[in-house]
Design an enzyme around this catalytic site. Structure first.
Site, PDB file in Angstrom:
ATOM      1  N   TYR A 160       0.819  -1.217   0.000  1.00  0.00           N
ATOM      2  CA  TYR A 160       0.000   0.000   0.000  1.00  0.00           C
ATOM      3  C   TYR A 160       0.852   1.265   0.000  1.00  0.00           C
ATOM      4  O   TYR A 160       0.318   2.365  -0.024  1.00  0.00           O
ATOM      5  CB  TYR A 160      -0.884   0.059   1.252  1.00  0.00           C
ATOM      6  CG  TYR A 160      -2.038  -0.886   1.221  1.00  0.00           C
ATOM      7  CD1 TYR A 160      -1.815  -2.249   1.229  1.00  0.00           C
ATOM      8  CD2 TYR A 160      -3.349  -0.420   1.187  1.00  0.00           C
ATOM      9  CE1 TYR A 160      -2.873  -3.141   1.202  1.00  0.00           C
ATOM     10  CE2 TYR A 160      -4.407  -1.309   1.162  1.00  0.00           C
ATOM     11  CZ  TYR A 160      -4.160  -2.661   1.164  1.00  0.00           C
ATOM     12  OH  TYR A 160      -5.206  -3.538   1.141  1.00  0.00           O
ATOM     13  N   LYS A 227       3.037 -14.289   6.141  1.00  0.00           N
ATOM     14  CA  LYS A 227       3.224 -15.321   5.121  1.00  0.00           C
ATOM     15  C   LYS A 227       4.744 -15.487   4.977  1.00  0.00           C
ATOM     16  O   LYS A 227       5.325 -15.414   3.884  1.00  0.00           O
ATOM     17  CB  LYS A 227       2.553 -14.820   3.823  1.00  0.00           C
ATOM     18  CG  LYS A 227       2.459 -15.812   2.731  1.00  0.00           C
ATOM     19  CD  LYS A 227       1.354 -16.836   2.917  1.00  0.00           C
ATOM     20  CE  LYS A 227       1.482 -17.896   1.852  1.00  0.00           C
ATOM     21  NZ  LYS A 227       0.913 -19.178   2.184  1.00  0.00           N
ATOM     22  N   ASP A 281      -2.628 -17.853   5.417  1.00  0.00           N
ATOM     23  CA  ASP A 281      -3.701 -18.666   4.829  1.00  0.00           C
ATOM     24  C   ASP A 281      -4.318 -19.616   5.865  1.00  0.00           C
ATOM     25  O   ASP A 281      -5.506 -19.905   5.831  1.00  0.00           O
ATOM     26  CB  ASP A 281      -3.228 -19.432   3.593  1.00  0.00           C
ATOM     27  CG  ASP A 281      -1.874 -20.068   3.772  1.00  0.00           C
ATOM     28  OD1 ASP A 281      -1.102 -20.109   2.820  1.00  0.00           O
ATOM     29  OD2 ASP A 281      -1.586 -20.530   4.885  1.00  0.00           O
ATOM     30  N   ASP A 305      -6.210  -6.171   5.655  1.00  0.00           N
ATOM     31  CA  ASP A 305      -7.331  -5.676   4.862  1.00  0.00           C
ATOM     32  C   ASP A 305      -8.292  -6.832   4.583  1.00  0.00           C
ATOM     33  O   ASP A 305      -9.496  -6.748   4.833  1.00  0.00           O
ATOM     34  CB  ASP A 305      -6.778  -5.110   3.546  1.00  0.00           C
ATOM     35  CG  ASP A 305      -7.817  -4.288   2.808  1.00  0.00           C
ATOM     36  OD1 ASP A 305      -8.924  -4.128   3.331  1.00  0.00           O
ATOM     37  OD2 ASP A 305      -7.522  -3.821   1.695  1.00  0.00           O
TER      38      ASP A 305
END
Ligand code: NAP
Length: 588
Positions: A160, A227, A281, A305
């Site tokens: 972002y 991740k 995940d 988000d």
């Protein structure tokens, strides 16, 4: 400070901070921004509810003095077309706390989203979204009451950051050339390129807020979401910096999940928050299947988000989710939905998102009693199926009411049954505490099962070690064998003798040095056949390194050491079970 259009209310006092701690007077001035579209409708209804809750909770001793501030279309009308007046920003800083409705992003003319501009200008780096279930609200989960998490999402870094170069532009070609020629990177021709900056500063200040919140609110755990198995130096670094920060700055108040099992046998010591991490995940699955395992989450921008909306959808959708954007000191609470312009001024939409953001704001100010009244009255009104159109279409037999009527029903509940409501909220807390105890009992009774259920994969020696048993150096082999049989273990540690060294005696030693040497187990002391010195590993050593230590030293088990004391044993069989149980993927 003097303002052109903003009028500070008489009788109110500004909130201040001392050493970063809020000092909230009994008559604080708080800024509110109506917002555009449906903003005025939901703000009007919410203001009445907030005021009623404060009045009821403190019997007039405390009162919020509201100060209207302007952003968006209302600001443009007042400030010659300026949607984002400087004095509004100055006032938010000056007042410390503000609450806002949704804002339209003006189309065309190169406008940035006003919300993004607000976050950047005031450096509101933490987006905080508490997501909990309110009884009666339509939910797709079987047990939505298990959802009670607070997500701290980093607001300023990650993909972002806006460092992005479109395919085919000279900047893109320059960067692509540099990456290929100087750094040997390989990727397809004409790829669009974006940079994902994740810094220790940005990560740590966000995680610091999450941990501090967990400590202040007696929360059970903080989960670092990442991740890192794929993006080692950004997402993986976020996790590592999180653990580092917890140890350095909150060592007194936190323990790692590894330590929860290895040092405390699954029993959470009072006053300690557990720091754990999960791959992004996996957490998406777990938050649907086992939401009660999670409490406070700290995430980077993109993961947060997705996650905030996904979790909010489990308990009624983002239409009712409250939120805030917070800097070191300044906090702006907000409705998380947009301006829904087609419903503007119809007194029709659901005010819940803004309303519950107000409850969150009251908690932030330390006015928990007033927040509790709102949180407890809310499910009562919804449970009576007295709801706005959006909920009504999901609830057979509901009464569809207007925005203001919904607010009035809440106000009536708050002013009518304050004692009942306080008890109701207390009961909810007790139910959560009970659940917490049940999870703890499960961890203590069956740590492996609890580990599997919580989505955790052990990574270090401490995570898989078995507790040790030791015998005195003067014990006979026969006595030691008795101890081994009773505890169903294949080795014992031998306490230091005159040499001051610990030793280890295994079943193999007995086969080779007692039976093979044709000696009497009753007449030989364990210290005579024990192996010394111990082959030890640190509690936080990674499993591949533990395995290497065994291979290099040609041993089948190693002793885990913490603070120069043996605390556990890891055997070849333990490692085998981990691979069998959880599979094995190369670590970074
Ligand atoms: P939106 O305003 O959130 O509305 C989308 C739909 O969500 C509405 O049509 C309505 O669904 C439902 N909805 C939203 N708020 C509701 C409420 N309080 N009660 C009941 N239903 C509600 O999203 P959008 O149409 O994409 O965006 C409109 C404008 O808002 C844009 O200018 C956008 O930039 C801005 N925006 C601002 C913020 C913010 O200020 N934080 C956030 C997002 C978007 P139904 O039609 O099914 O009834």
């Amino acid at each position: 400070m003097t303002y052109k259009h903003i009028k500070l209310p008489q009788g109110g006092k500004k909130i201040s901070t001392v050493n970063g701690t809020l000092q909230v007077p009994d008559n604080p001035i708080i800024g509110f921004i109506e917002g555009d579209g449906i903003g005025p409708d939901i703000t009007k209804a919410s203001l009445r509810v907030w005021n009623a809750a404060v009045e009821k909770a403190y019997g007039g001793k405390r009162k919020i003095h509201w100060c209207e501030l302007y952003l968006g279309e209302k600001a443009a009308g007042l400030y010659d077309g300026d949607y984002f007046p400087r004095e509004t920003l100055d006032a938010i800083k000056d007042l410390t706390i503000a609450i806002k409705g949704p804002l339209t992003t003006p189309v065309g003319g190169g406008f940035r989203s006003l919300n993004v501009s607000l976050r950047q200008t005031l450096d509101l780096y933490a987006c905080v979204r508490p997501v909990r279930y309110y009884q009666g609200v339509p939910s797709p989960l079987r047990k939505p009451e298990e959802v009670d998490v607070v997500i701290f999402r980093e607001n300023t870094e990650d993909v972002y950051a806006g460092i992005e170069y479109a395919s085919g532009t000279p900047e893109n070609q320059k960067l692509a050339g540099f990456l290929r020629e100087q750094l040997g990177a390989q990727f397809f021709e004409d790829a669009g390129l974006a940079i994902k900056p994740i810094s220790p500063f940005g990560s740590k200040r966000l995680i610091r807020k999450a941990i501090q919140f967990a400590i202040d609110h007696n929360r059970e755990s903080v989960t670092l979401v990442h991740k890192g198995n794929i993006m080692k130096y950004t997402e993986g670094a976020f996790r590592n910096w999180g653990y580092e920060l917890a140890k350095e700055e909150f060592g007194e108040h936190t323990i790692t999940e590894e330590a929860l099992y290895s040092e405390f046998g699954g029993k959470q010591p009072p006053g300690k928050v557990v720091i754990k991490d999960r791959i992004a995940d996996v957490i998406f699955q777990l938050l649907q299947l086992r939401p009660s395992e999670f409490d406070v989450l700290a995430t980077m921008n993109l993961n947060g988000d997705y996650l905030s909306d996904a979790v909010a959808a489990e308990v009624g959708g983002i239409g009712i989710a409250p939120g805030a954007n917070i800097s070191d000191v300044v906090a702006v609470f907000e409705a998380t939905h947009g301006t829904a312009p087609k419903y503007a001024n119809q007194n029709k939409v659901n005010p819940s998102s803004l309303l519950l953001s107000g409850a969150m704001m009251l908690e932030y100010m330390g006015w928990n009693e007033a927040a509790d009244l709102i949180n407890a009255a809310y499910p009562k009104v919804v449970g009576e199926k007295f709801v706005t159109y959006d909920f009504a279409r999901l609830m057979p037999g509901a009464h569809t009411v207007s925005t203001s009527a919904f607010g009035d029903a809440l106000t009536a509940k708050i002013t009518g049954n304050a004692d009942d409501l306080a008890r109701f909220e207390q009961e909810r807390r007790e139910a959560l505490e009970q659940e917490r105890k049940e999870r703890e009992a499960q961890r203590v009774a069956n740590p492996m099962e609890a580990m599997r259920a919580s989505g955790r994969r052990p990574m270090t020696a401490a995570g898989i070690m078995s507790p040790i048993k030791s015998v005195a150096a003067s014990a006979t082999v026969e006595e030691a064998m008795h101890e081994m049989r009773q505890n169903n273990i294949s080795s014992v540690l031998v306490q230091p003798d005159g040499s001051g060294q610990w030793g280890i005696m295994t079943q193999r030693d007995i086969v080779m040095k007692i039976v093979g040497a044709n000696k009497s187990a009753a007449n030989v002391n364990v210290s005579e056949i024990a192996s010394k010195p111990l082959i030890t590993v640190a509690a936080d050593l990674s499993l591949p390194m533990v395995s290497q230590t065994m291979v290099e030293n040609k041993v089948r088990r190693v002793v885990v050491e913490a603070n120069d004391e043996p605390v556990g044993i890891v055997s070849e069989t333990d490692l085998f079970h981990i691979v069998e149980e959880f599979g094995w993927e190369p670590e970074e």
